[in-house]
Design an enzyme around this catalytic site. Structure first.
Site, mmCIF file in Angstrom:
data_model
loop_
_atom_site.group_PDB
_atom_site.id
_atom_site.type_symbol
_atom_site.label_atom_id
_atom_site.label_comp_id
_atom_site.label_asym_id
_atom_site.label_seq_id
_atom_site.Cartn_x
_atom_site.Cartn_y
_atom_site.Cartn_z
ATOM 1 N N THR A 472 31.915 28.786 -12.342
ATOM 2 C CA THR A 472 31.749 27.803 -12.686
ATOM 3 C C THR A 472 30.715 26.219 -12.507
ATOM 4 O OG1 THR A 472 33.495 27.095 -14.123
ATOM 5 C CG2 THR A 472 31.522 28.957 -15.067
ATOM 6 N N GLU A 691 26.293 29.082 -21.078
ATOM 7 C CA GLU A 691 25.414 30.222 -22.162
ATOM 8 C C GLU A 691 24.017 30.078 -22.525
ATOM 9 O OE1 GLU A 691 28.970 30.396 -24.938
ATOM 10 O OE2 GLU A 691 29.777 32.723 -23.709
HETATM 11 MO MO1 MOS Z 1 32.299 34.064 -22.794
HETATM 12 S S1 MOS Z 1 31.158 35.377 -23.018
HETATM 13 O O1 MOS Z 1 33.655 33.171 -23.839
HETATM 14 O O2 MOS Z 1 33.462 33.584 -21.613
#
Ligand code: MOS
Length: 731
Positions: A472, A691
Site C-alpha cells: 500500500t 478500499e
Molecule cells: Mo482488509 S479486507 O480489512 O485487509
C-alpha cells in the site's frame, strides 16, 4: 520519551500544513520500490535457513464430519519424508484477528472442504507434496449438512440492523418506489503472494517469518495456538505481497510450521499452494439483498430499506457488514435495515477487500439508478438531493463530507451528460455504448498505534514499528511524515517495519493503516520537535526545520550534540470516533460497451473522484484508488466463487478460473482526489483510502450496462450469459 494522544477532540490545527520540508503529499515513488522490482525484497517463503525442512498441508475432502484415521505409515517410507503431523491445532482458524480455539485432543473435526487436517514434512518440497497427496485419510462424513445459504433458516444479526418510522407505509404512499432483490457471489481475496511461513525454535522461543497483515494481533493468535507466552514469539513480515483481508488473522501455514519445527527440532517452511489459499484461508460471503426505496416526485427519499443475507461457518463471529454505509449515505425518515446470517459449511467467511460496502454499495447504487429512471431525475442530481445534513440514524454530525464535491467534480471530469437518459441510444457495429454512475462510501476506521522515531547523532531519522506494508505504500508515507515533521529529505529517513520487536502498530486492514500509524509517527515527531525546540531555546511553534537544520539556526546535529534522541508516539482513537460519523466518500462514472450478440461487457473508461482527508502521497494514494476501481470492475463483471452443490468443494481455486481483472480489462481510469482535511478522523486529518475505490464502482458499470443495452441485471457478476438473458428481445 513518549508522546501519547487519545483523540477526544477534532484536531483543527493542521500543524502539518505549516511544515516546510515539502515532502508530505507529494507524488513520490515508493522507497521500497527498487527492492521490490529487482527481487531483493524478501517475501515470507524466501528466507534462507540452514537445514530447513518442507511441510505441505493435507486438506479435508469432505465438507463436514470427523477424521477417523490418518495412516502415517502410508507415506513415511517414501523418499525424504520426515513426519506426518496429525495435530488438531492445525485446524486453528484466525480469520479476523481472534484465534478460534482449536481442541488439544482429536479426533479432528472437519467444518469445510479444504480445511487443513495434517502436515507432511519432508526434506524437499516435492517429496512433501507427493507424500501429502498419497496420505491415506479416513473420514466419518456427516450427511445432509447445509452447503448453501438457501438450505437453512437464517438467524438475525440484530446489532447490524436499524428501524425508524414506517417503511411499508412510506413505500405504499410514495410517488415512486423501487423494490428489488439482488444476489452477489462469493469473492476470493486473491492476493499475489500465497500464504507461507518459516518457523525456527531457539529453546522455548519461536521466530516465524510469515505473510501477515496484523502482527500486533497475530502474535497473540500464534501464542494462543501454541499455548505459550507472547514474549516467546517473534513474528516478521517486512514485505507482504498483498493481503486483501486474507492475512488479517494468522493462517494455518503459520501454526503448522511452528508445530512442525518444534517437533522436528529444525526450521520448517510451509508454503500454501494457490489452491490451498483459495480453498482454505478465507472467502467473502455471497449475499442476497433486498433494496427498497420510496421517494416523492422530485426523487427525495422518504423511505429506505436494505436487507441482506450472508453466510459463515457455524460458530464464526464475522458477518459481512453489507449495510455499513447504507446506515448514513442517504437521508430518509422511514428506514429499515437488517442483516441475516446463514450457517453453512463453506470455508470461513471473513474480510475481503472492503468488507461490507464492496457488495452493499453496488446493489444500493443500482437500485438508485432505477429510482432515477422512475423519477426522471438525473442520477447525479438524485444523489445530491438525498445527501443528509447529519447521520440520519445516529443523528451525529459528519466529521467531513465530500460526496457532493466528488459527484460534481467527477461528473465534470467525465463529461457526464445530465440530459434525458434512454437506454440503447448509441450503437456502433456489434456494440451498444452507454454510461452510468454511482456514489462511493466507505466508513473510516482507526486503531491504537505505536511507533518509535529516533533522531540519530548523524542527523538521520529511524522509524520503527511492527506495522506492515502490504503493498500500500506504508514505508513511503511514514518516511514522508517523519521527513516533513523533522525537516529531513527522504533519503535521511530509514523506515523499518514488520517485526514484533518494534513498537506495536495497528496492522494493515480496514483501510485504517495509514491514518493510524501515521498519527503515531506524527506524535513521535511532535515529541522530538519539542525537545529540539527546547534545545534551540525556541517556542515549539517557532521551530522551523528544513533540510536537517533549524531555519536561520543550527543544524539538527548540533542540537543533538553527538547523541541520538528517541520518542515513541502512541495514538489512540478517543471520543471523536463516537462523536462523529467518519467516512470517505466519492463518485464513480463509467462508460461501457455491451456486445449485442454475445452480451460481453467491456469497460471503455472510468472516472473516480474521492475525498478521504489529507493525501499523504499523491502517487500511492492514486494507486490505491486505481486498485479499488480495478476490483470494482471484477465485482461488476467477473469475480465469483463457485461451490459444488453436491459435496461443497470450491470449484474455481486458481487465478485461471477465478477471474480478477487483468490489464486488458482495465481501461484508462481517471482519478480525482478531492482536497480535504478531516479533523476528527486522525490528528493528521487523513482517512482511509485503500478500499474506498471499490465501494460502489460496480454499480456505475451495471448502470452503464443498462444505459447501453437495456439489460437490467440483479446478479453480480454480470457475466455475458446473464447480460444476454436480460437483454430486451430484438437486439
Ligand atoms: Mo482488509 S479486507 O480489512 O485487509
Amino acid at each position: 520519551m513518549t508522546n501519547h494522544l487519545k483523540q477526544d477532540q477534532p484536531d483543527r490545527d493542521n500543524v502539518l500544513d505549516t511544515m516546510r520540508q515539502g515532502v508530505l503529499g507529494k507524488p513520490l515513488a515508493r522507497i521500497d520500490g527498487l527492492a521490490k522490482v529487482t527481487g531483493t525484497a524478501p517475501y515470507a517463503a524466501e528466507y534462507k535457513r540452514e537445514n530447513c525442512a518442507e511441510g505441505v498441508l493435507v486438506t479435508a475432502t469432505t465438507a463436514c464430519g470427523e477424521v477417523t484415521g490418518i495412516d502415517a505409515s502410508s507415506v513415511l517410507a517414501m523418499p525424504g519424508v520426515l513426519a506426518v503431523i496429525d495435530d488438531p491445532r492445525l485446524t486453528t482458524r484466525a480469520a479476523q484477528g481472534t484465534a478460534a480455539e482449536a481442541p488439544e485432543q482429536g479426533p479432528t473435526k472437519v467444518g469445510y472442504w479444504g480445511q487443513p487436517i495434517a502436515l507432511v514434512v519432508a526434506e524437499t518440497f516435492e517429496q512433501a507434496r507427493d507424500a501429502a497427496k498419497q496420505l491415506k485419510v479416513e473420514y466419518r462424513a456427516e450427511e445432509g449438512v447445509a452447503l448453501d445459504p438457501d438450505s437453512v433458516e437464517p438467524e438475525e444479526m440484530e446489532s447490524s440492523g436499524a428501524s425508524q418510522g414506517d417503511l411499508d407505509h412510506a413505500m405504499a404512499e410514495a410517488a415512486h418506489s423501487v423494490d428489488v432483490e439482488f444476489t452477489t457471489q462469493g469473492h476470493a481475496s486473491a492476493a499475489m503472494e500465497p500464504h507461507a511461513a518459516i518457523a525456527e525454535w531457539d529453546g522455548d522461543r519461536v521466530t516465524v517469518h510469515a505473510s501477515l497483515q496484523m502482527l500486533n494481533y497475530n502474535i497473540a493468535e500464534l501464542a494462543d495456538a501454541l499455548a505459550i507466552e507472547e514474549d516467546k514469539v517473534r513474528l516478521l513480515s517486512p514485505y507482504v505481497g498483498g493481503g486483501f483481508g486474507s492475512k488479517l488473522g494468522v493462517s494455518q501455514d503459520v501454526v503448522a510450521a511452528a508445530i512442525a519445527a518444534r517437533q522436528l527440532g529444525r526450521p520448517v517452511r510451509v508454503v500454501m499452494s494457490r489452491q490451498h489459499v483459495f480453498q482454505t484461508v478465507m472467502r467473502r460471503s455471497e449475499s442476497r439483498q433486498r433494496l427498497r426505496l420510496a421517494s416523492d416526485d422530485a426523487g427525495k427519499l422518504s423511505g429506505f430499506g436494505h436487507a441482506a443475507l450472508v453466510s459463515n461457518l457455524p460458530g464464526e463471529s464475522f458477518a459481512e457488514p453489507v449495510l455499513q454505509s447504507s446506515h448514513f449515505l442517504y437521508g430518509a425518515p422511514n428506514r429499515e435495515l437488517s442483516l441475516e446470517m446463514a450457517r453453512i459449511h463453506r470455508m470461513t467467511a471473513g474480510s475481503v477487500r472492503a468488507p461490507g460496502e464492496a457488495i452493499g454499495m453496488p446493489t444500493l447504487e443500482a437500485a438508485m439508478d432505477e429510482l432515477a429512471e422512475k423519477t426522471g431525475v438525473d442520477p447525479v442530481e438524485l444523489r445530491l438531493r438525498n445527501i443528509p445534513e447529519r447521520d440520519p440514524e445516529e443523528d451525529l454530525p459528519f466529521s467531513s463530507h465530500k460526496l457532493a464535491e466528488c459527484l460534481k467534480q467527477g461528473a465534470q471530469a467525465f463529461g457526464w451528460d445530465s440530459g434525458p437518459r434512454q437506454p440503447r441510444t448509441r450503437c456502433e457495429g456489434e456494440w451498444w455504448y452507454g454510461t452510468g454512475m454511482a456514489s462511493a462510501a466507505r466508513v473510516h476506521n482507526s486503531g491504537e498505534a505505536r511507533a518509535r522515531v529516533t533522531l540519530e547523532a548523524d542527523g538521520s531519522a529511524l522509524v520503527e514499528t511492527d506495522m506492515t506494508d502490504i503493498g500500500t505504500g506504508t514505508y513511503t508515507i511514514l518516511a514522508q511524515l517523519a521527513g516533513e515533521m523533522l525537516g529531513l529529505p527522504l533519503d535521511k529517513v530509514l523506515v523499518r517495519l514488520g517485526d514484533t520487536q518494534f513498537p506495536r502498530g495497528p496492522g494493515s486492514g480496514g483501510s485504517w493503516g495509514a491514518a493510524s500509524i501515521g498519527s503515531a509517527v506524527y506524535l513521535a515527531c511532535q515529541g522530538l520537535r519539542q525537545s529540539l525546540a527546547e534545545r534551540a531555546g525556541l517556542e515549539d511553534d517557532a521551530l522551523v526545520l528544513k533540510d536537517g537544520q533549524v531555519v536561520d539556526g543550527a543544524p539538527i546535529t548540533d542540537l543533538l550534540g553527538g547523541d541520538s534522541l528517541s520518542c515513541e508516539g502512541h495514538y489512540e482513537p478517543g471520543k471523536v470516533a463516537s462523536d462523529y460519523t467518519v467516512s470517505g466518500f466519492g463518485a464513480f462514472f463509467a462508460e461501457v460497451r455491451v456486445n449485442r450478440f454475445t452480451g460481453e461487457t467491456r469497460v471503455v473508461r472510468m472516472t473516480g473522484a474521492f475525498g478521504f482527508g489529507r493525501v499523504l502521497n499523491a502517487k500511492t494514494a492514486r494507486s490505491q484508488c486505481l486498485g479499488g476501481v480495478t476490483w470494482s470492475i471484477g465485482t461488476a463483471l467477473t469475480e465469483a466463487l463457485h461451490f459444488d452443490p453436491v459435496d461443497g468443494h470450491l470449484v474455481n481455486c486458481d487465478l485461471a478460473e477465478y477471474h480478477v481483472p487483468v490489464n486488458r480489462d482495465v481501461p484508462d481510469v481517471d482519478i480525482i482526489m478531492v482536497e480535504e482535511r478531516d479533523p476528527a478522523a486522525s490528528p493528521i486529518q487523513a482517512k482511509g483510502i485503500g478500499e474506498l475505490g471499490m465501494c460502489g464502482g460496480a454499480a456505475a458499470i451495471a448502470n452503464a450496462i443498462y444505459n447501453a443495452s437495456g439489460a437490467r441485471l440483479y446478479e453480480y457478476p454480470m457475466t455475458p450469459d446473464r447480460v444476454l438473458a436480460a437483454m430486451p428481445q430484438g437486439s
